[in-house]
Scaffold this active site. Structure first.
Site, PDB file in Angstrom:
ATOM      1  N   PHE A 190      10.281  30.763 -34.981  1.00  0.00           N
ATOM      2  CA  PHE A 190       9.800  31.805 -34.089  1.00  0.00           C
ATOM      3  C   PHE A 190      10.417  33.154 -34.446  1.00  0.00           C
ATOM      4  O   PHE A 190       9.759  34.178 -34.408  1.00  0.00           O
ATOM      5  CB  PHE A 190      10.148  31.417 -32.662  1.00  0.00           C
ATOM      6  CG  PHE A 190       9.729  32.422 -31.649  1.00  0.00           C
ATOM      7  CD1 PHE A 190       8.391  32.641 -31.395  1.00  0.00           C
ATOM      8  CD2 PHE A 190      10.661  33.159 -30.952  1.00  0.00           C
ATOM      9  CE1 PHE A 190       7.990  33.562 -30.471  1.00  0.00           C
ATOM     10  CE2 PHE A 190      10.266  34.092 -30.025  1.00  0.00           C
ATOM     11  CZ  PHE A 190       8.933  34.295 -29.783  1.00  0.00           C
ATOM     12  N   SER A 191      11.705  33.106 -34.831  1.00  0.00           N
ATOM     13  CA  SER A 191      12.395  34.370 -35.075  1.00  0.00           C
ATOM     14  C   SER A 191      11.711  35.183 -36.172  1.00  0.00           C
ATOM     15  O   SER A 191      11.753  36.398 -36.176  1.00  0.00           O
ATOM     16  CB  SER A 191      13.847  34.109 -35.431  1.00  0.00           C
ATOM     17  OG  SER A 191      13.892  33.204 -36.504  1.00  0.00           O
ATOM     18  N   LYS A 192      11.047  34.496 -37.101  1.00  0.00           N
ATOM     19  CA  LYS A 192      10.365  35.216 -38.184  1.00  0.00           C
ATOM     20  C   LYS A 192       9.231  36.078 -37.649  1.00  0.00           C
ATOM     21  O   LYS A 192       8.938  37.131 -38.174  1.00  0.00           O
ATOM     22  CB  LYS A 192       9.749  34.205 -39.165  1.00  0.00           C
ATOM     23  CG  LYS A 192      10.726  33.735 -40.196  1.00  0.00           C
ATOM     24  CD  LYS A 192       9.972  33.255 -41.415  1.00  0.00           C
ATOM     25  CE  LYS A 192      10.834  32.295 -42.194  1.00  0.00           C
ATOM     26  NZ  LYS A 192      10.125  31.112 -42.607  1.00  0.00           N
ATOM     27  N   ARG A 193       8.594  35.562 -36.613  1.00  0.00           N
ATOM     28  CA  ARG A 193       7.464  36.322 -36.068  1.00  0.00           C
ATOM     29  C   ARG A 193       7.892  37.260 -34.954  1.00  0.00           C
ATOM     30  O   ARG A 193       7.093  38.024 -34.453  1.00  0.00           O
ATOM     31  CB  ARG A 193       6.425  35.355 -35.511  1.00  0.00           C
ATOM     32  CG  ARG A 193       5.632  34.694 -36.600  1.00  0.00           C
ATOM     33  CD  ARG A 193       4.516  33.882 -36.025  1.00  0.00           C
ATOM     34  NE  ARG A 193       3.673  34.662 -35.127  1.00  0.00           N
ATOM     35  CZ  ARG A 193       2.734  34.137 -34.380  1.00  0.00           C
ATOM     36  NH1 ARG A 193       2.520  32.840 -34.425  1.00  0.00           N
ATOM     37  NH2 ARG A 193       1.989  34.877 -33.600  1.00  0.00           N
TER      38      ARG A 193
END
Ligand code: GLU
Length: 484
Positions: free
Chosen positions: A253-256
């Protein structure tokens, strides 16, 4: 008298606010409002190196836009301020002095290089990585004298053989950790600047926070913080560690997270009600929704929300669901309101804009999609549409449209409104040529819009007016007669 519930949102101004932070703020807000308590905003800006210009202002802006108003905070003040950590150093210093009286706190002079070597050795031996306790045995006198010249940090001693440390977590129940894996931890630097963990616990205690709601990633801090509370003689708050948020496609999630900042979502045309509704469902279950569905206003959420219904398992971020809920909330807004929020790209449509918005309101998931209606307000460009050529250049369809056009014009000249003229004209040609259903309507849709789907034709005709309807049909007949 029952204690008043006090919750807080304690962001660090180190970047933009993404949906994960905002969800943490929302749960603290909802719980406080549900319990008729107080919601506090505290800016945790002690990590000066990570501060980002404008991030604090963005926190206020995004929270306000979402409608998560706070009762106490740096800008509005309150009885236990200041609410910005960088203005509370005197308080942390006092607490460091205080904790030194009540707990075994000592100076540690180990260099970063030494600590690194210790970690490597422990890891090669498959042992728990924690401070090895080298400086624990330095006498007070030696410690005092070395402090004059050497750099040091303050550590709090955690006896290995003590009892397990237990936290009563509102979401996870009792969570325990044995003290032998914690190790003596740092509470403050030699400069007197406390580490985050210490300042955060002191602030929660002094601000009389009753419920600490935050991401599960803070759980390991909590065990140490509980020891700080106990050493300082403060009552422990109730902890509620919220589940982390993951991507439905299994990605991180952190990537997005960047594209999921509140600001970006706002720019994409999401509205606060939609985002709030969606975020509430990221980890909280509203119970039986068979009658109500999952659409909730902020007030309904305040009414229903309880930490007991927050689940432990990872919450999955689902963009389509966010869009769906946003759509349901957009339908609640009046066309006037939406038209004001999203003005037309071309001012020549200002006069009909509200009605144009009303035509598309039920088919949009974001505010930005309102602009889709604009392509229906212009004469369609058949030349650049292979589909228009396919549909309009068959003998049958050309006949349908040209005969229809004749009766539509007749009805207009005998005083019918354009909607009636269109409806009756199409009906008549259907009867005359014995065609119905899609076979009859589709050529008119293509002739009037140049597209195979879109808003209903009668209200569209009313919007663009009889002259435009006739002109579009005439152009369609003309285009249909050309051969290439
Ligand atoms: N400043 C911390 C963060 O943004 C807050 C942690 C907490 O809520 O206790 O992660």
């Amino acid at each position: 008298m029952a204690t008043i519930v006090r919750t807080r949102f304690a962001p660090s101004p180190t970047g933009f606010m993404h949906i994960g932070n905002a969800r943490t703020a929302l749960f603290a807000y909802l719980y406080a409002r549900h319990c008729r308590g107080r919601f506090i905003l505290r800016i945790e800006d002690t990590d000066q190196e990570r501060l980002v210009d404008g991030a604090e202002a963005a926190i206020y802006r995004d929270l306000k836009w979402l409608g998560l108003e706070w009762d106490e905070g740096p800008d509005v003040g309150g009885p236990v301020g200041p609410y910005r950590c960088s203005e509370r150093y005197h308080l942390y210093e006092d607490h460091i002095k205080r904790i030194r009286k009540n707990a075994r706190v000592y100076r540690c002079f180990c260099s970063p290089g030494q600590l690194d070597q210790d970690r490597k050795l422990l890891s090669s031996q498959n042992k728990v990585i924690k401070y090895v306790g080298r400086c624990l045995s330095i006498s007070e006198a030696d410690s005092e004298s070395r402090a004059k010249t050497d750099k040091f940090v303050w550590r709090m001693h955690v006896p290995e053989s003590g009892e397990s440390i237990a936290i009563q977590d509102k979401i996870r129940g009792e969570v325990k950790m044995t003290p032998d894996i914690i190790g003596d931890f740092i509470i403050s630097r030699s400069t007197g600047i406390p580490v985050f963990l210490f300042a955060n616990a002191v602030d929660d205690a002094v601000m009389e926070i009753t419920h600490v709601t935050r991401g599960e990633d803070h759980l390991s801090n909590t065990f140490r913080q509980v020891l700080i509370f106990r050493a300082l003689g403060y009552p422990e708050p109730v902890f509620a560690h919220l589940p982390m948020i993951g991507d439905t496609d299994g990605g991180k999630f952190s990537k997005r997270a960047g594209s999921l900042s509140i600001e970006n979502l706002k720019d994409e045309g999401f509205i606060a009600e939609g985002i709030i509704n969606y975020m509430a469902l990221l980890g909280w279950s509203p119970g039986d929704t068979s009658e109500t569905g999952e659409k909730f206003s902020k007030e309904e959420l305040v009414d229903r929300f309880d930490l007991d219904r927050v689940h432990k398992s990872r919450a999955l971020f689902d963009y389509n669901k966010l869009r769906f809920l946003n759509q349901t909330h957009l339908q609640n807004r009046s066309p006037e309101d939406l038209a004001k929020l999203v003005p037309p790209s071309n001012p020549k449509w200002s006069g009909i804009w509200k009605d144009a918005v009303a035509l598309i309101q039920h088919d949009i998931s974001t505010l930005n999609e309102i602009h889709k209606i604009e392509s229906f307000l212009e004469q369609p460009d058949f030349d650049s549409s292979p589909m228009a050529a396919d549909v309009l250049r068959t003998d049958q369809n050309r006949k349908i449209i040209s005969q229809g056009l004749v009766s539509i014009k007749e009805k207009i000249s005998s005083g019918s409104s354009i909607e009636e003229a269109l409806k009756d004209g199409i009906k008549k040609v259907g009867k005359d040529l014995s065609v119905k259903g899609k076979e009859l309507y589709f050529p008119f849709r293509m002739a009037l819009t140049g597209k195979d789907a879109g808003p209903e034709l009668n209200p569209l005709a009313k919007l663009i007016g009889s002259e435009a309807v006739v002109a579009r049909l005439e152009r369609a007949v003309e285009f249909g007669s050309q051969t290439h």
